[in-house]
Design an enzyme around this catalytic site. Sequence first.
Site, mmCIF file in Angstrom:
data_model
loop_
_atom_site.group_PDB
_atom_site.id
_atom_site.type_symbol
_atom_site.label_atom_id
_atom_site.label_comp_id
_atom_site.label_asym_id
_atom_site.label_seq_id
_atom_site.Cartn_x
_atom_site.Cartn_y
_atom_site.Cartn_z
ATOM 1 C CB SER A 138 -71.790 -19.790 -94.581
ATOM 2 O OG SER A 138 -72.193 -19.268 -93.376
ATOM 3 C CE1 TYR A 148 -76.545 -21.377 -97.183
ATOM 4 C CE2 TYR A 148 -75.578 -21.034 -94.893
ATOM 5 C CZ TYR A 148 -75.661 -20.666 -96.190
ATOM 6 O OH TYR A 148 -74.850 -19.777 -96.943
#
Length: 257
Positions: A138, A148
């Site tokens: 990401s 994350y």
Amino acid sequence: MTTALITGSTAGIGAAFARRLAADGHNLVLVARDSERLGRQATELHDRHGIEANVLTADLAEDDGIEAVADRLGDRKNPVDLLVNNAGFGNKGRYLDVPMADELRMLKVHCEAVLRLTSAATEAMRERGRGGVVNVASVAAFLPRGTYGASKAWVVQFTQGAARDLAGSGVRLMALCPGFVRTEFHQRAGMGTDNIPGWMWLDADKLAATALNDLARGKTVSIPDPRYKALMGVAKMVPRGMLGGISSRTGRKYGPQ
């Protein structure tokens, strides 16, 4: 015909990879937790494209699930030519607001599963002198933004390092770093998306096509959109301390509601 194995195949980016690869004539091994949904997906892709689509029900937050997929990747009689490590999820809440069990589960899926599955796949691929791995990360990997982002940063660093070590072997590895993509990701995490500007959203099918092109070109990191490439270029020029503050404020604006 070559075979591709895709984790988290039933929705979002994983489903887009499955559609593209099936349309290109690849046989598939589809991996997810929902057996019924996997069955429907396999039937649809087989009927539409005439390819073989096998299913493997596995939860990559569990050792048994990781081992089952690793065993399939290591099968020399039925080789996998392309691995797409796509399975992943997000947790709603800031650091210390998220239960530790959920944080550890995320690291299990994003890091341990990626390590073990990439290793199982590339060991077999290196023996054959060919193969490819796409590890879905990401753009959050480039921003100081919680567990994350940290887990996705690990995916990028691991993939780049493994790609260097396997250079010349015929095995290609690439970390895919998308921005916001219209998938089930935010819904599953209980995150609102109404406040995310329309220009920030990416199309999953275009994303998959660009990623496969970048892998074929030998890239080890793919940011598959000019808008996000520009944003990440700007981020590199911002001092780290300032970037952390910007990332935190942006996360509160565009992140979980």
